[in-house]
Design a protein around this motif. Structure first.
Motif, PDB file in Angstrom:
ATOM      1  N   SER A  11       0.839  -1.215   0.000  1.00 21.18           N
ATOM      2  CA  SER A  11       0.000   0.000   0.000  1.00 21.18           C
ATOM      3  C   SER A  11       0.863   1.250   0.000  1.00 21.18           C
ATOM      4  N   CYS A  12       1.912   1.212   0.813  1.00 16.78           N
ATOM      5  CA  CYS A  12       2.791   2.389   0.899  1.00 16.78           C
ATOM      6  C   CYS A  12       3.495   2.627  -0.428  1.00 16.78           C
ATOM      7  N   PHE A  13       3.903   1.556  -1.085  1.00 19.53           N
ATOM      8  CA  PHE A  13       4.596   1.683  -2.370  1.00 19.53           C
ATOM      9  C   PHE A  13       3.679   2.368  -3.372  1.00 19.53           C
ATOM     10  N   LYS A  14       2.435   1.926  -3.395  1.00 23.26           N
ATOM     11  CA  LYS A  14       1.438   2.507  -4.311  1.00 23.26           C
ATOM     12  C   LYS A  14       1.266   4.001  -4.035  1.00 23.26           C
ATOM     13  N   ALA A  15       1.194   4.338  -2.740  1.00 27.20           N
ATOM     14  CA  ALA A  15       0.998   5.738  -2.367  1.00 27.20           C
ATOM     15  C   ALA A  15       2.222   6.576  -2.730  1.00 27.20           C
ATOM     16  N   LEU A  16       3.406   5.983  -2.583  1.00 29.40           N
ATOM     17  CA  LEU A  16       4.648   6.720  -2.848  1.00 29.40           C
ATOM     18  C   LEU A  16       4.842   7.018  -4.329  1.00 29.40           C
ATOM     19  N   VAL A  17       4.504   6.052  -5.188  1.00 26.02           N
ATOM     20  CA  VAL A  17       4.779   6.244  -6.623  1.00 26.02           C
ATOM     21  C   VAL A  17       3.665   7.019  -7.341  1.00 26.02           C
ATOM     22  N   HIS A  18       2.539   7.157  -6.652  1.00 31.56           N
ATOM     23  CA  HIS A  18       1.396   7.833  -7.283  1.00 31.56           C
ATOM     24  C   HIS A  18       1.778   9.250  -7.696  1.00 31.56           C
ATOM     25  N   ASP A  19       1.426   9.615  -8.930  1.00 31.78           N
ATOM     26  CA  ASP A  19       1.689  10.971  -9.426  1.00 31.78           C
ATOM     27  C   ASP A  19       3.183  11.303  -9.540  1.00 31.78           C
ATOM     28  N   THR A  20       4.011  10.276  -9.663  1.00 32.48           N
ATOM     29  CA  THR A  20       5.450  10.502  -9.896  1.00 32.48           C
ATOM     30  C   THR A  20       5.826   9.796 -11.195  1.00 32.48           C
ATOM     31  N   ASP A  21       7.100   9.914 -11.577  1.00 36.17           N
ATOM     32  CA  ASP A  21       7.561   9.223 -12.792  1.00 36.17           C
ATOM     33  C   ASP A  21       7.422   7.705 -12.665  1.00 36.17           C
ATOM     34  N   LEU A  22       7.315   7.229 -11.437  1.00 42.38           N
ATOM     35  CA  LEU A  22       7.210   5.774 -11.235  1.00 42.38           C
ATOM     36  C   LEU A  22       5.761   5.306 -11.139  1.00 42.38           C
ATOM     37  N   ASP A  23       4.824   6.200 -11.360  1.00 40.06           N
ATOM     38  CA  ASP A  23       3.414   5.817 -11.282  1.00 40.06           C
ATOM     39  C   ASP A  23       3.156   4.654 -12.230  1.00 40.06           C
ATOM     40  N   GLY A  24       2.524   3.600 -11.719  1.00 36.91           N
ATOM     41  CA  GLY A  24       2.282   2.433 -12.558  1.00 36.91           C
ATOM     42  C   GLY A  24       3.293   1.324 -12.344  1.00 36.91           C
ATOM     43  N   ALA A  25       4.408   1.659 -11.680  1.00 37.63           N
ATOM     44  CA  ALA A  25       5.413   0.618 -11.410  1.00 37.63           C
ATOM     45  C   ALA A  25       4.806  -0.409 -10.465  1.00 37.63           C
ATOM     46  N   ARG A  26       5.171  -1.665 -10.682  1.00 36.95           N
ATOM     47  CA  ARG A  26       4.631  -2.737  -9.846  1.00 36.95           C
ATOM     48  C   ARG A  26       5.666  -3.206  -8.848  1.00 36.95           C
ATOM     49  N   LEU A  27       5.212  -3.498  -7.649  1.00 38.68           N
ATOM     50  CA  LEU A  27       6.083  -4.066  -6.627  1.00 38.68           C
ATOM     51  C   LEU A  27       5.742  -5.539  -6.484  1.00 38.68           C
ATOM     52  N   LYS A  28       6.721  -6.380  -6.690  1.00 35.34           N
ATOM     53  CA  LYS A  28       6.480  -7.819  -6.525  1.00 35.34           C
ATOM     54  C   LYS A  28       7.183  -8.247  -5.241  1.00 35.34           C
ATOM     55  N   ILE A  29       6.448  -8.818  -4.318  1.00 31.20           N
ATOM     56  CA  ILE A  29       7.024  -9.218  -3.027  1.00 31.20           C
ATOM     57  C   ILE A  29       7.178 -10.726  -3.018  1.00 31.20           C
ATOM     58  N   GLU A  30       8.409 -11.163  -2.790  1.00 26.62           N
ATOM     59  CA  GLU A  30       8.679 -12.598  -2.670  1.00 26.62           C
ATOM     60  C   GLU A  30       8.890 -12.901  -1.195  1.00 26.62           C
ATOM     61  N   ARG A  31       8.031 -13.711  -0.624  1.00 27.87           N
ATOM     62  CA  ARG A  31       8.165 -14.050   0.795  1.00 27.87           C
ATOM     63  C   ARG A  31       9.151 -15.201   0.933  1.00 27.87           C
ATOM     64  N   THR A  32      10.133 -14.991   1.822  1.00 26.32           N
ATOM     65  CA  THR A  32      11.122 -16.052   2.017  1.00 26.32           C
ATOM     66  C   THR A  32      10.672 -16.972   3.151  1.00 26.32           C
ATOM     67  N   GLN A  33      11.215 -18.162   3.123  1.00 28.15           N
ATOM     68  CA  GLN A  33      10.799 -19.151   4.106  1.00 28.15           C
ATOM     69  C   GLN A  33      11.533 -18.962   5.426  1.00 28.15           C
ATOM     70  N   HIS A  34      10.857 -19.289   6.502  1.00 30.76           N
ATOM     71  CA  HIS A  34      11.483 -19.345   7.827  1.00 30.76           C
ATOM     72  C   HIS A  34      12.174 -20.710   7.883  1.00 30.76           C
ATOM     73  N   ARG A  35      13.500 -20.714   7.931  1.00 32.14           N
ATOM     74  CA  ARG A  35      14.247 -21.978   7.860  1.00 32.14           C
ATOM     75  C   ARG A  35      15.221 -22.084   9.038  1.00 32.14           C
ATOM     76  N   HIS A  36      15.398 -23.277   9.518  1.00 35.55           N
ATOM     77  CA  HIS A  36      16.350 -23.577  10.588  1.00 35.55           C
ATOM     78  C   HIS A  36      17.303 -24.662  10.120  1.00 35.55           C
ATOM     79  N   TRP A  37      18.388 -24.813  10.863  1.00 39.05           N
ATOM     80  CA  TRP A  37      19.399 -25.859  10.596  1.00 39.05           C
ATOM     81  C   TRP A  37      19.392 -26.834  11.766  1.00 39.05           C
ATOM     82  N   CYS A  38      19.364 -28.141  11.443  1.00 43.18           N
ATOM     83  CA  CYS A  38      19.416 -29.156  12.487  1.00 43.18           C
ATOM     84  C   CYS A  38      20.827 -29.689  12.601  1.00 43.18           C
ATOM     85  N   PRO A  39      21.480 -29.517  13.781  1.00 44.70           N
ATOM     86  CA  PRO A  39      22.864 -30.007  13.925  1.00 44.70           C
ATOM     87  C   PRO A  39      22.946 -31.523  14.020  1.00 44.70           C
TER      88      PRO A  39
END
Lengths: 79, 241
Positions: A11-39
């Protein structure tokens, strides 16, 4: 685990780019996994619902991934 | 369409300042502790008990962050150690620049190497268990404080705060007879989120557990001194920004 709420970020990205040269730019969010290591079995595994026990029963596992917060790449129009 | 790889960490600016302070602290044998908690868990009371019982060979400085007022600084000044109040005017966390401007002003101004006059920096973060977990302040360790009035499932609700902390302090244990709080469940939840996290129980009202907390600080200081002995002290540094 980064402390960022993806919907709020979008939402913030949309609000920030609105009415600027970046208006229309898309933000793609890739969620990373919560990972642990087992010794004990010496392997990584995905943590679900904050349960950091390995399938082998080991409880003393180590956090290794899930709090990343980075701009990975940009896709830009070629001139 | 062209792809431009960035691999830019959004916290880079903060982390750069934090790392600069960290190197300063390590080289000058400063133990820096970043205390995080929800509002009202007892951070200021913990600092009061700490400053009250701190052995004379410690030189402490406190940085305390709040959105508004300098009430905490006023309380802490009574114990005879320097206290810096950072009033954030709305920011819900401290960041590395805010702290560096107060404790490493020479570095931040680019006017020379930092020479801290303290060997213990106690940072009382803004009362918030979300954002402070995500900001590196150059500390040696984050310590998370939870009180028995917050519910025994608190560790599950704030996993990032638990994961980023080295020590979990359970405060207000004097109130246990009056609240519905299961200590065993609390410990299980904490270990589920952060396996191996050290947990200490204390009461800033009765003083129970404060000596163990001070012993923990002393152990950390010994480790810092051993590490610093192997690092040459910097004559100069490029500055923290």
């Amino acid at each position: 685990m980064s402390g960022v709420n993806a919907d709020a970020l979008a939402s913030c990205f949309k609000a920030l780019v609105h009415d600027t040269d970046l208006d229309g730019a898309r933000l793609k969010i890739e969620r990373t996994q919560h990972r642990h290591w087992c010794p004990r079995c010496e392997r990584e595994f995905r943590v679900w619902n904050l349960d950091s026990r390995c399938a082998c029963g080991e409880t003393q596992t180590k956090f290794i991934a899930g709090d990343e917060l980075e701009i990975s790449y940009l896709e830009v129009d070629e001139p | 369409m062209k792809r431009v790889d960035a691999k830019h960490k959004l916290m880079h600016a903060n982390d750069q300042v934090a790392e600069c302070m960290r190197q300063c602290f390590v080289a000058h044998e400063v133990l820096a502790i970043n205390i995080i908690s929800s509002p009202g868990s007892g951070k200021t009371s913990l600092l009061e008990r700490t400053l009250e019982r701190l052995p004379d060979d410690w030189k402490a400085t406190v940085v305390t962050g709040d959105i508004a007022t300098d009430n905490d600084a006023a309380r802490l000044l009574a114990y005879g150690h320097p206290v810096e109040q950072i009033t954030t005017d709305g920011a819900c966390h401290l960041d590395a620049s805010m702290v560096a401007k107060r404790v490493c002003p020479d570095c931040m101004a680019g006017s020379g190497a930092c020479k801290p006059v303290f060997d213990l920096l106690l940072i009382e973060n803004v009362g918030n268990l979300v954002c402070p977990a995500g900001f590196d302040l150059g500390e040696n360790a984050k310590v998370v404080l939870i009180s028995v009035t917050e519910g025994d499932d608190k560790p599950l609700k704030y996993p990032s705060a638990l994961l980023k902390s080295e020590l979990l302090l359970l405060n207000k244990t004097d109130l246990l007879p009056h609240v519905n709080f299961d200590k065993d469940k609390f410990r299980q939840h904490a270990q589920r989120v952060h396996p191996g996290i050290e947990i200490m129980e204390l009461s800033c009202t009765t003083g129970e557990g404060i000596d163990d907390w001070l012993k923990w600080l002393d152990t950390k200081r010994t480790a810092i001194r051993k590490k610093a002995a192997k690092i040459p002290k910097p004559d100069d540094c490029a500055g923290c920004e």
